[in-house]
Motif scaffolding. Structure first.
Motif, PDB file in Angstrom:
ATOM      1  N   UNK A 175      15.138  29.499 -19.144  1.00  0.00           N
ATOM      2  CA  UNK A 175      15.927  30.786 -18.541  1.00  0.00           C
ATOM      3  C   UNK A 175      14.910  31.354 -17.418  1.00  0.00           C
ATOM      4  N   UNK A 176      13.526  31.250 -17.415  1.00  0.00           N
ATOM      5  CA  UNK A 176      12.547  31.871 -16.548  1.00  0.00           C
ATOM      6  C   UNK A 176      12.464  30.929 -15.367  1.00  0.00           C
ATOM      7  N   UNK A 177      13.112  29.798 -15.290  1.00  0.00           N
ATOM      8  CA  UNK A 177      13.012  28.978 -14.115  1.00  0.00           C
ATOM      9  C   UNK A 177      12.124  27.849 -14.407  1.00  0.00           C
ATOM     10  N   UNK A 178      11.495  27.597 -15.563  1.00  0.00           N
ATOM     11  CA  UNK A 178      10.368  26.772 -15.620  1.00  0.00           C
ATOM     12  C   UNK A 178      11.083  25.272 -16.213  1.00  0.00           C
ATOM     13  N   UNK A 179      12.332  25.206 -16.275  1.00  0.00           N
ATOM     14  CA  UNK A 179      12.906  23.817 -16.842  1.00  0.00           C
ATOM     15  C   UNK A 179      12.182  22.613 -16.186  1.00  0.00           C
ATOM     16  N   UNK A 180      11.820  22.593 -14.945  1.00  0.00           N
ATOM     17  CA  UNK A 180      11.343  21.426 -14.295  1.00  0.00           C
ATOM     18  C   UNK A 180       9.752  20.983 -14.578  1.00  0.00           C
ATOM     19  N   UNK A 181       9.283  22.003 -15.400  1.00  0.00           N
ATOM     20  CA  UNK A 181       7.786  21.765 -15.722  1.00  0.00           C
ATOM     21  C   UNK A 181       7.609  20.908 -16.785  1.00  0.00           C
ATOM     22  N   UNK A 182       6.769  20.091 -16.579  1.00  0.00           N
ATOM     23  CA  UNK A 182       6.260  18.936 -17.581  1.00  0.00           C
ATOM     24  C   UNK A 182       5.913  19.767 -19.005  1.00  0.00           C
ATOM     25  N   UNK A 183       6.474  19.386 -20.039  1.00  0.00           N
ATOM     26  CA  UNK A 183       6.002  19.817 -21.434  1.00  0.00           C
ATOM     27  C   UNK A 183       4.977  18.850 -21.953  1.00  0.00           C
ATOM     28  N   UNK A 234       0.298   1.122 -24.211  1.00  0.00           N
ATOM     29  CA  UNK A 234       0.247  -0.251 -23.044  1.00  0.00           C
ATOM     30  C   UNK A 234       0.241   0.250 -21.796  1.00  0.00           C
ATOM     31  N   UNK A 235       0.291   1.573 -21.619  1.00  0.00           N
ATOM     32  CA  UNK A 235      -0.059   2.191 -20.370  1.00  0.00           C
ATOM     33  C   UNK A 235       1.517   2.726 -19.804  1.00  0.00           C
ATOM     34  N   UNK A 236       2.317   2.851 -20.432  1.00  0.00           N
ATOM     35  CA  UNK A 236       3.848   3.182 -20.205  1.00  0.00           C
ATOM     36  C   UNK A 236       3.668   5.056 -19.841  1.00  0.00           C
ATOM     37  N   UNK A 237       4.356   5.321 -19.004  1.00  0.00           N
ATOM     38  CA  UNK A 237       4.168   6.963 -18.721  1.00  0.00           C
ATOM     39  C   UNK A 237       5.538   7.554 -19.015  1.00  0.00           C
ATOM     40  N   UNK A 238       5.469   8.590 -19.501  1.00  0.00           N
ATOM     41  CA  UNK A 238       7.026   9.433 -19.442  1.00  0.00           C
ATOM     42  C   UNK A 238       6.598  10.920 -19.386  1.00  0.00           C
ATOM     43  N   UNK A 239       7.239  11.492 -18.467  1.00  0.00           N
ATOM     44  CA  UNK A 239       7.033  12.843 -18.194  1.00  0.00           C
ATOM     45  C   UNK A 239       8.280  13.664 -18.819  1.00  0.00           C
ATOM     46  N   UNK A 240       8.186  14.250 -19.580  1.00  0.00           N
ATOM     47  CA  UNK A 240       9.136  14.869 -20.404  1.00  0.00           C
ATOM     48  C   UNK A 240       9.157  16.533 -20.077  1.00  0.00           C
ATOM     49  N   UNK A 241      10.393  17.070 -19.242  1.00  0.00           N
ATOM     50  CA  UNK A 241       9.969  18.316 -18.917  1.00  0.00           C
ATOM     51  C   UNK A 241      10.702  19.341 -20.000  1.00  0.00           C
ATOM     52  N   UNK A 242      10.411  20.427 -19.668  1.00  0.00           N
ATOM     53  CA  UNK A 242      11.067  21.527 -20.611  1.00  0.00           C
ATOM     54  C   UNK A 242      12.634  21.399 -20.727  1.00  0.00           C
ATOM     55  N   UNK A 243      13.269  21.121 -19.677  1.00  0.00           N
ATOM     56  CA  UNK A 243      14.601  21.075 -19.771  1.00  0.00           C
ATOM     57  C   UNK A 243      15.070  20.023 -20.593  1.00  0.00           C
ATOM     58  N   UNK A 244      14.450  18.800 -20.278  1.00  0.00           N
ATOM     59  CA  UNK A 244      14.863  17.739 -21.200  1.00  0.00           C
ATOM     60  C   UNK A 244      14.589  17.677 -22.613  1.00  0.00           C
ATOM     61  N   UNK A 245      13.566  18.552 -22.935  1.00  0.00           N
ATOM     62  CA  UNK A 245      13.193  18.900 -24.217  1.00  0.00           C
ATOM     63  C   UNK A 245      14.179  19.545 -25.044  1.00  0.00           C
ATOM     64  N   UNK A 246      14.529  20.366 -24.193  1.00  0.00           N
ATOM     65  CA  UNK A 246      15.739  21.270 -24.724  1.00  0.00           C
ATOM     66  C   UNK A 246      17.018  20.824 -25.035  1.00  0.00           C
ATOM     67  N   UNK A 247      17.409  19.836 -24.037  1.00  0.00           N
ATOM     68  CA  UNK A 247      18.718  18.867 -23.996  1.00  0.00           C
ATOM     69  C   UNK A 247      18.761  18.171 -25.272  1.00  0.00           C
TER      70      UNK A 247
END
Ligand code: WTA
Length: 667
Positions: free
Chosen positions: A104-112, A119-132
């Motif tokens: 709500x404060x506009x930080x949804x795009x921040x990576x949580x 094995x070196x895989x990378x996943x960036x999970x944002x606050x919006x994605x975590x909420x969804x």
């Protein structure tokens, strides 16, 4: 080159210079806050406020740091000690504090979480994605019949879904019960059974150092007949293990991704009383039966949020934070999930081991993600010392500004190495003392403020009142005593799940209902600094993992070949403590190497690999008092090769000399 500290060939001049510097630092008694350390969180005002009026201080913090759906008017209800209530007429939701308010404060795009697979895989999970995902899983759990107060078990590796699972429970008022992934399926069963869990969330398989092991199949073998367990939700993480597709039981099991896909995307956070249970976490105590430590909503979240922000001096705009613990322990609950998310910080979450694919993986991650705050355990640091400074030296660690330690006393040698090699001599170290029961850090230096002494957790945080008492309850102002906390704090455990009597008995029987007995001994020095010595009960601390002697004993005696067993902790350079088991076999059975590995496997199967005894010593008899009590103190003396103490109270003093002779020749 001289490698007295155990580093393996750091090679040439750099190693030699490091050795010399570490040697010099050993003579430094206190480390003042580095002048260049730029503090980001105000602190002095907290100290003053807490000293003037602790309840007003906590109330102020609760209003400032948390978002309430219904404001509280009562701060502490202490009418019925030790059953304390905090903020209990207020309502809030932990997942809304960790997610919605940031989005709500506009930080949804921040990576949580910057998740990094082994094995070196990378996943960036944002606050919006975590909420969804949290909303969908919350609805999914509801569709499986979960209602507020129901217990949901979580047995997952270090993947983002573990945070989603915890937050989804919090969103709908379900109580999570996370079991550390290193525990065996039989331990999962026990914890599900005693908590009457309705749903278990687990995974198809887990990876560890390049190998994949089936998890769901192992769990299935144990869970079959649990009457209260209605559903098993399975995260697809590894895919088929060893070519075998995961078997799903129709009507009971459901894939996590299918549950999410079918669920409504919106699930408003349920307003919950501040005293609504948030989670149970089973931890080891003095008996074989693990204790279901219960934490509630408002006070716990306040403790995790305030201490994470203050002790790690978090600036959510700029910091990249990494706690290397596993989410299955309290450190993971408070300092991987709730504290960091509530503070809207970006964290690293790493799935793998510190020595895979190579010994430098941690330092590689710190360089890659530009980690600024790193929190780990002394046992890990000691392992790194062994592997050698050349691994961290390969990487640019200049992003680090603060280091933390937790789980056991940190020996000065490890402290200095951490300070010098990882922190480049510029990062303050916060040696944080706390427990599953305390919910959040209680004693710790404040970076940039407190002068540190290697090996000391230093001084209490604002609003926390630890003290040392002598055996007969007299205050100790300087010297050694039993550590207690003399007034309640918001994130303290509320009870042991469904066992109020054991709660009172364990923590509040010795010095009355207002004095929390920690279970540690400590020393207080002339500057008022606390030095934690270790447990005074039968809890063992192996690599920062809590186990009880009774728990391991009962696993060993469950083996058909065993007549009797006694387990003690022996101090160990690498793991802090190591498990030594004295075992009497049945009848004519012989204790040979095959039996040693059988018993170790057996313990791994009953509890988990972490509980396997380091040494097994065959004993024809165990030292017992005339009333039949095993004298573990004497066994510890024998295991550690000390002069034997008083043996005259033994039924048969000759037992000890026979054992001592055996230990002297045992491997
Ligand atoms: C020990 C882990 C010395 C202590 C957070 C405590 C420590 C037990 C420290 C709790 C520290 C934890 N210095 N000892 N900084 N931190 N301990 O419940 O004996 O897994 O009682 O919580 O670990 O272990 P638990």
């Amino acid at each position: 080159m001289h490698t007295g500290s155990g580093t393996d060939g750091d090679g040439g001049g750099a190693g030699g210079a490091l050795e010399a510097e570490l040697e010099r630092l050993q003579t430094v008694e206190r480390f003042d806050p580095p002048p260049g350390f730029a503090r980001r969180q105000p602190y002095a005002a907290d100290v003053a406020a807490a000293a003037a009026d602790p309840l007003a201080f906590w109330a102020g913090k609760a209003r400032e740091l948390l978002t309430w759906q219904k404001p509280f008017t009562r701060v502490l209800d202490d009418a019925n000690p030790p059953f304390y209530k905090w903020f209990d007429d207020g309502e809030l939701n932990v997942s809304a504090n960790c997610l919605d308010r940031h989005v709500a404060a506009g930080l949804g795009g921040r990576v949580a979480y910057h998740w990094h697979g082994e094995e070196g895989e990378r996943r960036a999970v944002t606050y919006s994605e975590l909420l969804a995902d949290t909303q969908r899983l919350a609805n999914g759990l509801r569709s499986l019949g979960v209602v507020p107060g129901d217990v949901v078990g979580i047995y997952l590796p270090m993947i983002p879904e573990v945070a989603v699972a915890m937050l989804a429970c919090a969103r709908i008022g379900a109580v999570h019960n996370v079991v550390f992934g290193g525990f065996a399926p039989s331990a999962v069963r026990e914890r599900m059974e005693v908590s009457d869990a309705k749903v278990l969330i687990t995974v198809d398989g887990a990876r560890r150092k390049g190998r994949t092991a089936a998890v769901k199949a192992g769990v299935d073998a144990e869970l079959g007949d649990l009457p209260k367990l209605e559903h098993v939700v399975v995260v697809r993480s590894t895919g088929p293990v060893g070519g075998a597709e995961t078997v799903m039981t129709a009507g009971r099991d459901v894939w996590y991704h299918e549950l999410l896909a079918a669920a409504d995307p919106l699930c408003p956070p349920v307003p919950l009383s501040a005293e609504h249970p948030l989670f149970i976490l089973y931890s080891s105590g003095s008996t074989a039966k693990p204790k279901g430590i219960l934490h509630t909503t408002g006070g716990y979240l306040l403790g995790a949020t305030y201490t994470h922000r203050t002790v790690f001096d978090i600036d959510p705009e700029t910091d990249v934070y990494w706690c290397s613990a596993d989410v299955g322990w309290i450190t993971g609950h408070s300092y991987i999930v709730y504290g960091p998310l509530s503070n809207a910080v970006t964290s690293v979450m790493y799935e793998g081991a510190p020595d895979y694919p190579d010994y430098d993986i941690w330092w590689r991650l710190i360089a890659e993600y530009k980690v600024t705050v790193f929190y780990t355990a002394p046992t890990a640091i000691r392992a790194c010392i062994k592997w050698g400074a050349r691994y961290p030296e390969r990487h640019d660690l200049s992003s680090l500004r603060l280091l933390g330690s937790v789980g056991e006393p940190i020996n000065p040698k490890a402290w200095l190495w951490y300070h010098q090699v990882i922190g480049g001599g510029r990062c303050p170290i916060v040696d944080t003392w706390w427990q599953t029961e305390t919910g959040s850090i209680l004693i710790s230096p404040i970076p940039g403020v407190t002068s540190t002494k290697p090996g000391s957790a230093t001084t209490p945080l604002p609003g926390i009142s630890p003290a040392l008492l002598s055996e007969d309850g007299e205050p100790v102002t300087e010297g050694t005593g039993v550590l207690v906390i003399t007034s309640p704090w918001p994130s303290m455990l509320r009870t042991l799940y469904r066992d109020d009597e054991r709660f009172v008995q364990t923590y509040f029987s010795r010095f009355g209902p207002r004095t929390y007995v920690v279970g540690d001994a400590a020393r207080l020095d002339a500057d008022g600094y606390f030095w934690i010595i270790g447990r005074i009960d039968d809890v063992i601390n192996v690599s920062g993992h809590r186990l009880s002697t009774a728990e391991v004993e009962s696993a060993i005696v469950a083996h058909e070949a065993v007549a009797e067993a006694a387990v003690v902790a022996q101090s160990d350079e690498d793991t802090g403590q190591a498990i030594v088991a004295f075992v009497t076999l049945r009848g004519e059975l012989v204790g040979d190497d095959a039996m040693v590995s059988q018993l170790r496997d057996h313990v791994a199967h009953r509890i988990g690999k972490l509980a396997r005894p380091r040494r097994i010593i065959w004993a024809d008899d165990l030292p017992k008092t005339r009333s039949g009590k095993i004298m573990r103190r004497l066994l510890r003396d024998v295991a550690e090769g000390r002069e034997l103490g008083d043996v005259t109270t033994l039924r048969d003093p000759a037992v000890m000399s026979a054992l001592a002779a055996k230990v002297a020749t045992a491997p």
